[in-house]
Design a protein around this motif. Structure first.
Motif, PDB file in Angstrom:
ATOM      1  N   GLU A 117     -12.172  19.114 -13.166  1.00  0.00           N
ATOM      2  CA  GLU A 117     -13.196  18.178 -13.632  1.00  0.00           C
ATOM      3  C   GLU A 117     -13.127  16.873 -12.849  1.00  0.00           C
ATOM      4  O   GLU A 117     -14.151  16.306 -12.482  1.00  0.00           O
ATOM      5  CB  GLU A 117     -13.016  17.909 -15.124  1.00  0.00           C
ATOM      6  N   GLN A 118     -11.922  16.402 -12.560  1.00  0.00           N
ATOM      7  CA  GLN A 118     -11.766  15.182 -11.762  1.00  0.00           C
ATOM      8  C   GLN A 118     -12.299  15.385 -10.350  1.00  0.00           C
ATOM      9  O   GLN A 118     -12.948  14.508  -9.792  1.00  0.00           O
ATOM     10  CB  GLN A 118     -10.298  14.762 -11.713  1.00  0.00           C
ATOM     11  N   GLU A 119     -12.036  16.553  -9.767  1.00  0.00           N
ATOM     12  CA  GLU A 119     -12.549  16.844  -8.434  1.00  0.00           C
ATOM     13  C   GLU A 119     -14.072  16.852  -8.436  1.00  0.00           C
ATOM     14  O   GLU A 119     -14.695  16.338  -7.514  1.00  0.00           O
ATOM     15  CB  GLU A 119     -12.012  18.185  -7.938  1.00  0.00           C
ATOM     16  N   LEU A 120     -14.673  17.428  -9.471  1.00  0.00           N
ATOM     17  CA  LEU A 120     -16.132  17.441  -9.572  1.00  0.00           C
ATOM     18  C   LEU A 120     -16.681  16.031  -9.703  1.00  0.00           C
ATOM     19  O   LEU A 120     -17.698  15.692  -9.090  1.00  0.00           O
ATOM     20  CB  LEU A 120     -16.581  18.295 -10.764  1.00  0.00           C
ATOM     21  N   GLN A 121     -16.026  15.186 -10.483  1.00  0.00           N
ATOM     22  CA  GLN A 121     -16.469  13.805 -10.640  1.00  0.00           C
ATOM     23  C   GLN A 121     -16.400  13.061  -9.306  1.00  0.00           C
ATOM     24  O   GLN A 121     -17.305  12.297  -8.972  1.00  0.00           O
ATOM     25  CB  GLN A 121     -15.622  13.073 -11.693  1.00  0.00           C
ATOM     26  N   LYS A 138     -19.293  14.245  -7.175  1.00  0.00           N
ATOM     27  CA  LYS A 138     -20.543  13.674  -7.656  1.00  0.00           C
ATOM     28  C   LYS A 138     -20.685  12.226  -7.220  1.00  0.00           C
ATOM     29  O   LYS A 138     -21.758  11.806  -6.789  1.00  0.00           O
ATOM     30  CB  LYS A 138     -20.619  13.740  -9.188  1.00  0.00           C
ATOM     31  N   GLN A 139     -19.606  11.461  -7.320  1.00  0.00           N
ATOM     32  CA  GLN A 139     -19.649  10.056  -6.922  1.00  0.00           C
ATOM     33  C   GLN A 139     -19.913   9.914  -5.436  1.00  0.00           C
ATOM     34  O   GLN A 139     -20.680   9.044  -5.021  1.00  0.00           O
ATOM     35  CB  GLN A 139     -18.348   9.354  -7.290  1.00  0.00           C
TER      36      GLN A 139
END
Length: 80
Positions: free
Chosen positions: A24-28, A31-32
């Motif tokens: 989830e952190q990697e996806l965030q 996205k950023q």
């Protein structure tokens, strides 16, 4: 035997949550990064349009463009 089985299931559950949290952190982060590129592109478009208005006053670009350019620049620079 049952205690070790229960312990293994609890351990698996904890490890799955940490792995999903890392994903989830990697996806965030992704996205950023893509969002930042998009904001910079939009800002450049606004700046070019405002610059064209300064070079060619006949275009009569509305103040809306200047307002939106100011908002985007303020967002990028970390203002309110």
């Amino acid at each position: 035997m049952k205690i070790t089985l229960i312990f293994d299931k609890i351990l698996d559950l904890i490890l799955k949550k940490t792995k999903s949290g890392e994903k989830e952190q990697e996806l965030q982060i992704r996205k950023q990064e893509s969002f930042n590129k998009l904001i910079i592109l939009i800002t450049l478009i606004f700046i070019v349009i405002c610059g064209l208005n300064e070079l060619f006053p006949v275009l009569e670009i509305s103040p809306w463009w200047y307002d939106k350019t100011e908002k985007v620049l303020t967002y990028i620079l970390g203002g309110d």
